[in-house]
Design an enzyme around this catalytic site. Sequence first.
Site, mmCIF file in Angstrom:
data_model
loop_
_atom_site.group_PDB
_atom_site.id
_atom_site.type_symbol
_atom_site.label_atom_id
_atom_site.label_comp_id
_atom_site.label_asym_id
_atom_site.label_seq_id
_atom_site.Cartn_x
_atom_site.Cartn_y
_atom_site.Cartn_z
ATOM 1 N N GLU A 78 0.690 -1.344 -0.145
ATOM 2 C CA GLU A 78 0.022 0.017 0.093
ATOM 3 C C GLU A 78 0.890 1.402 -0.051
ATOM 4 O OE1 GLU A 78 -2.583 -0.538 3.442
ATOM 5 O OE2 GLU A 78 -3.546 -2.189 2.436
ATOM 6 N N GLU A 132 -6.237 -10.565 -1.650
ATOM 7 C CA GLU A 132 -7.006 -10.662 -0.333
ATOM 8 C C GLU A 132 -8.580 -10.590 -0.462
ATOM 9 O OE1 GLU A 132 -5.468 -7.553 2.454
ATOM 10 O OE2 GLU A 132 -3.365 -7.897 1.884
#
Length: 378
Positions: free
Chosen positions: A162, A267
């Site tokens: 991220e 995910e």
Amino acid sequence: MNFKIKIPSTVICFILLPVVMAACCTAAEPALKDVFAKDFLIGGALNGNQIYGNSPGEAAIITKHFNTITPENVLKWAGVHPEPDRYDFDPADKYVELGQKNKMFIVGHTLVWHNQTPKWVFENADGSSMDREALLKRMKDHIFAVAGRYKGRINGWDVVNEAVDGDGQLRKTKWLEIIGEDYIAKAFEYAHEADPDAELYYNDYDMWKKDHWKGVIRLVKDLQAKGLRVDGIGVQGHWGFDYPVLDEIEESIVAFSELGVKVMITELDLTVLPSGWKDRGADITKSYELQEKLNPYADGLPAELSQKQADRYSEFFSLFHKHRDKIGRVTFWGVQDGNSWRNGWPVRGRTDYPLLFDRDCKPKPAFDAVIKVVQKDK
Ligand code: GLA
């Protein structure tokens, strides 16, 4: 002589219970990893309980259905390296043992991230802010200690998580502020040195949003131009009924693969709940209205929603299957609905149903829908 040892029936029940429970949970359904064997790996993120084998039902799902695993928390900085001179490797060691025992592709998650990273990481012993050189050294030591320990055993690392923001620019984090833009390149360089044979990934969310994924493309191209090896891009799939738009996520999957890297859905979970963002942090126990609005399925998921979720999962897997030449792995973020992070974020105490297995570890309609994708495409 003829000895007869009498074992009380309660003891027999006690010994057999976990076996029976495990068998019930995986009864007759086909194994996901077999169904998709020619296409991509299938996995799940494991929490501490699952790593230590505390739930027979979950253990049965993991060993039957998954050929790859990711640790939900135990390899994040705060978990594995909670204090400057203290590493806690026990849960991660157990995690790696579990993967090796079951011959799984073992993922490490994650070496460098802005979340779940203690504040001390960016500070000197006296609490002052670290300078670039000191923080680079700390990052290198951490990567060498963690990736180095599992050299040859963890097969691929989410090196950086991220780092790109919604506008495609680098996210404003302490890593960026103190080290500068090359902190990402440095993390990849150190991870490669620590374990030259491990695959190295960049992982991020909101990857269907054009500004975001274009930023990720720029970042990976820049790493490649510096001569660094990036083996894969992880597309976190924390998705819902109305996002992402399939065409948009497809465009990004194709664009990522054109960089010559593997694409991985890392995910995956599909919330059925209304967005909680505007009420983030709300205490739903405080009012009936809040319960009704934010936690509408506390007593069970209505059949039509369960079907809607199955249809949506079917759309996702049809897309993954179509692009199976580009996709290396699909990993669910969790094992069964009851222990998904979605129950607690962004509003605590809700009851969500985001995965393929229900709270009794039984396959849901979404499971059947996913299996049917392959049967349909044959
Ligand atoms: C991000 C991280 C994961 C996890 C989820 C929420 O996607 O990459 O490790 O923390 O948020 O659980």
